[in-house]
Design an enzyme around this catalytic site. Structure first.
Site, mmCIF file in Angstrom:
data_model
loop_
_atom_site.group_PDB
_atom_site.id
_atom_site.type_symbol
_atom_site.label_atom_id
_atom_site.label_comp_id
_atom_site.label_asym_id
_atom_site.label_seq_id
_atom_site.Cartn_x
_atom_site.Cartn_y
_atom_site.Cartn_z
ATOM 1 N N CYS A 2 0.815 -1.198 0.000
ATOM 2 C CA CYS A 2 0.000 0.000 0.000
ATOM 3 C C CYS A 2 0.860 1.265 0.000
ATOM 4 C CB CYS A 2 -0.935 0.085 1.195
ATOM 5 S SG CYS A 2 -1.772 -1.468 1.557
ATOM 6 N N ARG A 27 2.188 0.618 -5.665
ATOM 7 C CA ARG A 27 2.213 -0.175 -4.436
ATOM 8 C C ARG A 27 0.935 -0.970 -4.220
ATOM 9 N NH1 ARG A 27 5.095 1.319 0.035
ATOM 10 N NH2 ARG A 27 7.079 2.186 -0.578
ATOM 11 N N TRP A 74 -2.983 -2.552 -1.418
ATOM 12 C CA TRP A 74 -2.756 -3.916 -1.904
ATOM 13 C C TRP A 74 -3.162 -4.796 -0.731
ATOM 14 C CZ3 TRP A 74 0.428 -8.201 -0.697
ATOM 15 C CH2 TRP A 74 0.462 -9.193 -1.682
ATOM 16 N N ASN A 98 0.434 1.110 5.839
ATOM 17 C CA ASN A 98 1.145 0.292 4.860
ATOM 18 C C ASN A 98 1.914 -0.753 5.663
ATOM 19 O OD1 ASN A 98 4.352 0.956 3.348
ATOM 20 N ND2 ASN A 98 2.994 -0.726 2.919
ATOM 21 N N GLU A 479 11.909 -16.126 -16.507
ATOM 22 C CA GLU A 479 11.423 -14.748 -16.632
ATOM 23 C C GLU A 479 10.263 -14.684 -17.642
ATOM 24 O OE1 GLU A 479 11.911 -11.954 -15.162
ATOM 25 O OE2 GLU A 479 11.307 -10.438 -16.604
ATOM 26 N N LYS A 483 6.519 -13.420 -16.745
ATOM 27 C CA LYS A 483 5.894 -12.294 -17.460
ATOM 28 C C LYS A 483 4.542 -12.728 -18.026
ATOM 29 C CE LYS A 483 8.593 -8.881 -17.175
ATOM 30 N NZ LYS A 483 8.751 -9.385 -15.807
ATOM 31 N N GLU A 486 1.920 -13.253 -15.188
ATOM 32 C CA GLU A 486 1.459 -12.056 -14.483
ATOM 33 C C GLU A 486 0.654 -11.121 -15.384
ATOM 34 O OE1 GLU A 486 4.764 -10.124 -12.516
ATOM 35 O OE2 GLU A 486 5.874 -9.834 -14.359
ATOM 36 N N HIS A 502 12.183 -34.933 -16.527
ATOM 37 C CA HIS A 502 11.963 -35.422 -15.168
ATOM 38 C C HIS A 502 10.572 -35.067 -14.650
ATOM 39 C CE1 HIS A 502 16.055 -36.774 -14.972
ATOM 40 N NE2 HIS A 502 16.493 -35.562 -15.300
ATOM 41 N N LYS A 602 3.796 -3.263 -7.697
ATOM 42 C CA LYS A 602 5.163 -3.110 -8.202
ATOM 43 C C LYS A 602 6.191 -3.220 -7.083
ATOM 44 C CE LYS A 602 7.892 -1.076 -11.628
ATOM 45 N NZ LYS A 602 8.087 -2.402 -12.221
HETATM 46 C C1 G6P Z 1 7.125 -7.439 -7.288
HETATM 47 C C2 G6P Z 1 7.110 -6.915 -8.700
HETATM 48 C C3 G6P Z 1 8.130 -7.669 -9.545
HETATM 49 C C4 G6P Z 1 9.513 -7.574 -8.912
HETATM 50 C C5 G6P Z 1 9.497 -8.046 -7.452
HETATM 51 C C6 G6P Z 1 10.791 -7.672 -6.755
HETATM 52 O O1 G6P Z 1 6.622 -8.728 -7.244
HETATM 53 O O2 G6P Z 1 5.817 -7.039 -9.262
HETATM 54 O O3 G6P Z 1 8.183 -7.099 -10.830
HETATM 55 O O4 G6P Z 1 10.416 -8.362 -9.641
HETATM 56 O O5 G6P Z 1 8.449 -7.404 -6.734
HETATM 57 O O6 G6P Z 1 10.837 -6.271 -6.655
HETATM 58 P P1 G6P Z 1 12.141 -5.425 -6.578
HETATM 59 O O7 G6P Z 1 11.666 -4.017 -6.516
HETATM 60 O O8 G6P Z 1 12.847 -5.836 -5.306
HETATM 61 O O9 G6P Z 1 12.962 -5.717 -7.779
#
Ligand code: G6P
Length: 607
Positions: A2, A27, A74, A98, A479, A483, A486, A502, A602
């Site tokens: 948040c 946030r 959040w 928060n 990755e 992506k 999400e 496996h 984020k």
């Molecule tokens: C959240 C974001 C991801 C990010 C992760 C780590 O889950 O949605 O995109 O990779 O946090 O965040 P940071 O700011 O530590 O890279």
């Protein structure tokens, strides 16, 4: 998680609060709310969903108070509905929060036994009720907050607004960031400094345990022991926040396209191209003195750390232990004092990564962080920051910050190789030359967008998608899967190509696309064998490779994306672009909320 905001202002502040909250929506965006005082009386408005719903309500029924607090949520405790939206209020106060109050259950039981009736499912409401309880016993707002804070466990930041107190806001920080902003006859509180940038560029950051009393004339900050303390005022650079999509439909597209430029800028920070050498870095310990390196991160940043493990081990012969921060922080890993602990984070505020950093520090590690947000807690708590220069990243799904992390980590690995004598000057020059090609090759990769988009339409029909890769392409596969899930909510997993047999291979049928990341590198043939095993079982393969790889292994199943040629050492940085575009277009085609996917945030400031 948040975002929280507080303003002791001179005019109606509700829209200013919303303006600041817009900068904190990264946030969380499950609900939003604002409370102000009108003629000394608390008024509040809250709305489920994104901030624009709150804005709409405010336009229909404006709040007029000149002092107020606000929140974008959040959800941690309680569904993301209007009842659970902040600010939480009693007849005496409103509070925004928060973080998590970990001991809210016993506190709630204690208050319930006293006859308090709770309206929400949140942990925050206990804070509102505890402070209210103290106020009812005749304490002043400051005394009531001072009495309550030591009773709360967990990581949190709070901002309080009190009935009848037109010139007083109280903020508190314990494990979650909070900045104080200084204006002309106005004062501000915010979860980060950029949130306050429309109003001021003068801020001070509260430290853990601090609480602050804001009036129109200034702020008094006290530490956990109640002693007045000075927290230095800093000027924050302007332009830290640009809510501008340019000509793009989404921030994510804009950020994908910014990559050649920001990766170039980042590499140039570490490389002296005129000399063909790495620039010296003032690290707290030489890589030559290390017997091991630990790297800790979360989410996409963890996958960057995983790529780095391959680089450090191969180029610098330095054993690397990596871990996701949520595991590392409680694992009580034995760490030999004097080693280097590296932390990777876009935001510099991720709670688990921060806690791991503090653990490493306590274990006598030299702490270096790869961070994108200057002034973040992680940046401030590290001995040295090796920055990513991606600029502000707005889209929740990270793109440019991730590839900049790859670039920084590769530069550090090359430096480590030189310091440890495992790379010669010629090797260094060759690697620098490879780095120099990255921005141009990324630009070429972006030109494949029109070719990638039709594959995204096919992927959009799938329920499950698997990614595979070997060596540094393995983290790129992870990755890519992250992506895709999400952004599109399609179930996706990444696997080391050799691990497919496996277990994951049991999932293969003609409905499951398998995306194979395979530049023509030293392990290409091995990956191709694993790909054949999938094809032999009817799997539909989308191969992402280069010209040579496509010549040798293109299959007539789903298709082949032919990436521009590049040195295998930099391939993860370039191939990341392809998996980003694939996920992006899948989500766009499916009509998903690309920049703000459901349930995500984020910056994750709760554990
Ligand atoms: C959240 C974001 C991801 C990010 C992760 C780590 O889950 O949605 O995109 O990779 O946090 O965040 P940071 O700011 O530590 O890279």
């Amino acid at each position: 998680m948040c975002g929280i905001v507080g303003i002791v202002g001179t005019n109606p502040v509700a829209m200013q609060v919303v303006d600041a909250l817009k900068r904190l929506e990264y946030r969380g965006y499950d609900s939003a709310g604002v409370a102000t005082l009108e003629n000394g009386h608390l008024t509040r408005l809250r709305a489920e969903g994104k901030l624009r719903n709150l804005e709409l309500k405010l336009s229909q029924a404006p709040l007029t108070g000149a002092i107020g607090i606000g929140h974008t949520r959040w959800a941690t405790h309680g569904r993301p509905n209007e009842t659970n939206a902040h600010p939480h209020a009693t007849d005496k106060l409103a509070v925004v929060h928060n973080g998590i109050i970990e001991n809210f259950r016993p506190l709630k039981a204690e208050l319930t036994a006293k006859g308090v009736v709770f309206e929400t499912e949140t942990d925050t409401e206990v804070v509102a009720q505890l402070v209210t309880d103290e106020l009812r016993q005749g304490k002043t707002p400051m005394e009531a907050v001072a009495a309550t804070l030591p009773r709360l466990r967990g990581a949190f930041a709070l901002a309080f607004l009190f009935e009848g107190e037109e010139n007083q806001l109280i903020g508190a920080r314990h494990g979650a960031p909070l900045a104080v902003g200084y204006g002309e006859g106005e004062m501000y509180l915010g979860s980060d400094a950029p949130a306050l940038s429309p109003f001021t560029d003068e801020v001070s950051y509260l430290e853990d345990g601090d609480w602050a009393v804001l009036t129109r004339d200034g702020v008094e900050i006290r530490d956990a022991g109640g002693h007045p303390v000075d927290r230095p005022r800093q000027t924050i650079p302007q332009g830290q926040f640009t809510a501008n999509k340019g000509n793009h439909r989404h921030f994510m597209a804009k950020e994908i396209y910014e990559q050649p430029e920001v990766v170039a800028r980042t590499i140039a920070h570490y490389v002296d191209f005129a000399e063909g050498r790495m620039r010296p870095l003032d690290l707290p310990v030489s890589f030559a003195a290390l017997t091991r390196l630990s790297i800790t991160a979360c989410g996409g940043s963890y996958y960057a750390a995983l790529v780095a493990k391959y680089w450090f081990e191969k180029l610098a012969r330095l054993p690397v232990e990596i871990d996701v921060a949520s595991e590392f922080r409680y694992r009580e890993a034995p760490l030999e004092a004097g080693q280097l602990a590296l932390f990777v984070s876009q935001s510099g505020e991720t709670a688990d990564t921060l806690a791991s950093l503090h653990y490493a520090k306590a274990q006598g590690q030299h702490v270096v962080s790869v961070v994108n947000v200057p002034g973040s807690t992680m940046a401030r708590d590290s001995a040295v920051v090796t920055p990513t220069l991606a600029g502000p990243e707005i889209s929740v799904a990270s793109t440019k910050a991730t590839t900049c992390q790859y670039a920084v980590l590769l530069c550090l690995a090359i430096l480590a190789g030189r310091q440890r004598g495992t790379l010669s000057l010629d090797d260094e020059r060759r690697l620098v030359a490879a780095l120099a090609t990255v921005p141009g090759t990324m630009s070429d990769a972006l030109k494949l967008e029109d070719m990638i988009e039709p594959y995204a339409r096919e992927i959009a029909r799938a329920h499950d998608v698997l990614y595979m890769g070997r060596g540094t392409s393995y983290p790129v596969a992870l990755e890519g899967a992250l992506k895709l899930k999400e952004l599109s909510y399609i179930h996706a997993e990444g696997y080391a190509a050799g691990e497919f047999k496996h277990g994951p291979i049991a999932l293969i049928d003609e409905t499951v696309p398998v995306i194979v990341i395979a530049p023509h590198d030293a392990v290409f043939e091995k990956t191709v064998s694993n790909m054949q095993e999938v094809a032999a079982r009817g799997g539909r393969i989308l191969l992402i490779t280069d010209a040579l790889g496509s010549q040798e292994a293109a299959m007539d199943t789903m298709g082949t994306i032919v990436m521009p040629d590049c040195d295998p050492v930099v391939a993860p940085i370039v191939y990341a672009v392809a998996v980003q575009l694939l996920a992006y277009h899948t989500a766009v085609f499916m009509g998903k909320d690309v920049d703000q996917p459901r349930n995500l945030a984020k910056s994750v400031t709760v554990e």
